[in-house]
Write an enzyme that holds these catalytic residues in place. Structure first.
Site, PDB file in Angstrom:
ATOM      1  N   HIS A 188       0.818  -1.218   0.000  1.00 15.20           N
ATOM      2  CA  HIS A 188       0.000   0.000   0.000  1.00 15.20           C
ATOM      3  C   HIS A 188       0.849   1.264   0.000  1.00 15.20           C
ATOM      4  O   HIS A 188       0.395   2.319  -0.430  1.00 15.20           O
ATOM      5  CB  HIS A 188      -0.972  -0.030   1.173  1.00 15.20           C
ATOM      6  N   GLU A 429     -11.662 -11.081  -8.397  1.00 12.90           N
ATOM      7  CA  GLU A 429     -10.254 -11.162  -7.986  1.00 12.90           C
ATOM      8  C   GLU A 429      -9.859 -12.564  -7.533  1.00 12.90           C
ATOM      9  O   GLU A 429      -8.781 -12.755  -6.965  1.00 12.90           O
ATOM     10  CB  GLU A 429      -9.953 -10.135  -6.890  1.00 12.90           C
ATOM     11  N   ASP A 453      -4.973  -9.068  -6.555  1.00 14.42           N
ATOM     12  CA  ASP A 453      -5.293 -10.354  -5.938  1.00 14.42           C
ATOM     13  C   ASP A 453      -5.493 -11.442  -6.981  1.00 14.42           C
ATOM     14  O   ASP A 453      -5.116 -12.594  -6.756  1.00 14.42           O
ATOM     15  CB  ASP A 453      -6.536 -10.231  -5.047  1.00 14.42           C
ATOM     16  N   CYS A 500      -9.665  -2.340 -11.857  1.00 17.42           N
ATOM     17  CA  CYS A 500      -9.289  -1.348 -10.842  1.00 17.42           C
ATOM     18  C   CYS A 500      -7.991  -1.719 -10.136  1.00 17.42           C
ATOM     19  O   CYS A 500      -7.556  -1.021  -9.237  1.00 17.42           O
ATOM     20  CB  CYS A 500     -10.399  -1.154  -9.811  1.00 17.42           C
TER      21      CYS A 500
END
Length: 542
Positions: A188, A429, A453, A500
């Site tokens: 992140h 995902e 993922d 996304c």
């Protein structure tokens, strides 16, 4: 001058002072003292310093996330005025003749245990608050001060690693670049760097103890190199390259206000990924067509208790109002895996990426899910809001979600609360979701493919494990085939499909995705104009 080589997670070049962030375990030693009144005075001074720090944090939080979310800092300030808490520390110093640091730490532990043992859920939650306050006081007593970047000049953040909860609390206007010893290209911290359009390096073999806050450094995201205390010729060359990059950005700025249409007339939506309402400025600045991923879990990070329905409602409402009719897709909370939150009490898991996370938490603890859904449905009245659910693996999960949605709708009706059921989609995902995407497409309004993922689960590679970066291949044929399959199954049912995940910002795949029929790409705000340039200039399909 010291050179270190790392892995670049966002290209760019910058020069500026360093801010070294070190982890502290706050182990406090007990020491006998001769002058208890002097130690009591030190505690009082540390309390006043802490109150001022919390005041600054409160003001910053109000600006970035609203008054409701900032309230935690007011609670901490009030706790620092609690007579029982303060008298307990002072009595321990006077009676046991111990140092201030030990008295603060011991009192904090005692009060935290007392709160944790209470039956009342609100009082239990105060346990973590007391720990937080005590650690702040110990830091100020030991001269370490506060890691709040709002009091620093713009700096290059240098750290061992940074957790999502740490990065979400940073004053983003003060960050020039990230450089970490550990971390993954899909962490992140990396995602944040890409959103902010700043260079970031991971896997840099530097010794943090040899570095000092304030020293100059150059971070080169093109070569993956960081240079500490650069010599004059290096500084001049860096300034020249920074100017060249600024000129390139200026050319991209000319694309603002223009449409994302290929030369042969194919239109594609290019939206932005964000983590909080504080990121909306980046969205507007980069002329995004909407928000394709609002990571709502960031509302749960960096705090000691669940955000209330009202706090969430205010955040979602602000997002849709700011976007003024443009689409805002909010993902329901995706806690778990690399985003651990202590007050969720998830417990230790052998493999958290495959564990109790995301929609699984929501379905097992519907009271948490319902609070979020109520906030989302109330906010949907104020703009073009859509909801999407993460980590779906079966049609049964979608049916359970809709059953809870129906319960929430009934509650809102009975209470005569204004609401709107928005467009509802799911994240694709997992390979399971890909393989049944034809059936899932009949149940939902849209698909959003989470390539981070999806790649990890398809290749059986933990994307947070830096030792596996050489094996992690986001361009793997299996992953690209899955994306094509999902898009085709969506279109057969008259539904739209977007991407996304970070792969959506991979400029080497943009043309391929457009040709596959992908309807939307949602990326870091800093990538919007770069994607627009490729879409507008790509060759017509043969």
């Amino acid at each position: 001058m010291q050179y270190f080589q790392g892995k670049s997670v966002y290209k760019g070049i910058v020069m500026g002072p360093v801010a070294v962030l070190k982890k502290n375990d706050y182990q406090v030693k007990r020491a006998r003292i001769e002058d208890p009144e002097a130690e009591v005075k030190r505690v009082k001074e540390a309390v006043e310093v802490s109150k001022k720090q919390l005041g600054r944090l409160y003001d910053k939080a109000v600006r970035e996330v609203g008054e409701a979310s900032a309230a935690i800092f007011e609670v901490h300030q009030m706790m620092l005025e609690d007579e029982d808490y303060l008298e307990s520390m002072e009595n321990m110093i006077r009676i046991e003749l111990v140092n201030a640091e030990y008295a603060v730490a011991a009192t904090g532990d005692n009060f935290a245990e007392m709160f944790a043992a209470m039956d009342d859920e609100y009082m239990k939650a105060r346990s973590a608050d007391v720990k937080d306050i005590s650690e702040r006081l110990v830091r100020n007593l030991s001269g370490e001060g506060d890691n709040d970047l709002s009091s620093m000049e713009p700096s290059i953040i240098v750290a061992d690693d940074l957790s999502p909860s740490e990065t979400v609390q940073m004053d983003k206007e003060k960050i020039l670049a990230f450089v970490t010893v550990h971390g993954s290209t899909n962490s992140h911290t990396a995602i944040l760097a890409r959103m902010m359009n700043i260079p970031a390096l991971i896997g840099v073999p530097m010794d943090l103890n040899s570095l000092k806050t304030g020293m100059m450094a150059v971070v080169d995201g093109f070569s993956g190199q960081v240079i500490f205390e650069p010599e004059e010729d290096v500084q001049k060359e860096t300034e020249k390259r920074m100017q060249e990059e600024a000129e390139k950005q200026k050319l991209l700025e000319e694309l603002k206000g223009k449409e994302n249409i290929t030369p042969d007339g194919r239109k594609i939506n290019i939206y932005a990924n964000i983590g909080s309402v504080g990121d909306l400025g980046y969205v507007m600045e980069n002329d995004a067509g909407g928000i394709g991923l609002f990571r709502s879990e960031f509302l749960y990070l960096g705090r000691n208790d669940f955000p209330t329905e009202e706090e969430q409602f205010q955040a979602y409402k602000q997002a849709v109002q700011t976007m003024a009719g443009k689409k805002v897709i909010i993902r329901t909370l995706d806690i778990g895996a690399d985003k651990q939150v202590e007050y969720f009490n998830l417990g230790k898991e052998e493999n958290p990426a495959l564990g109790y996370r995301a929609i699984r938490i929501c379905l097992k603890q519907p009271e948490i899910f319902k609070a979020q859904l109520r906030a989302l449905f109330r906010a949907a009245v104020y703009g073009n809001l859509s909801v999407m659910y993460p980590m779906i693996t079966s049609t049964e999960e979608v049916e359970k979600i809709y059953a809870i949605v129906a319960e929430v709708e009934e509650e809102l009706k009975k209470q005569e609360v204004q609401y709107k059921i928005p467009e509802q989609g799911i994240m694709i995902e997992t390979p399971a979701a890909v393989m049944i995407s034809d059936r899932l497409a009949e149940m939902v309004d849209f698909f959003s493919i989470g390539t981070n993922d999806l790649t990890q689960y398809t290749l059986a590679i933990d994307r947070q494990n830096e030792q596996l970066d050489d094996f992690y291949n986001a361009h793997h044929e299996a992953v690209l085939r899955m994306i094509r399959m999902v898009v085709e199954n969506a279109h057969k049912c008259g539904k739209w499909a977007g991407i996304c995940g970070e792969l959506g910002a991979d400029l080497t795949l943009t043309e391929q995705f457009v040709r596959m029929g992908v309807d939307e790409l949602s990326v870091a705000p800093s990538m919007i104009l770069k994607l627009r340039k490729i879409v507008r200039e790509m060759k017509a399909e043969e």
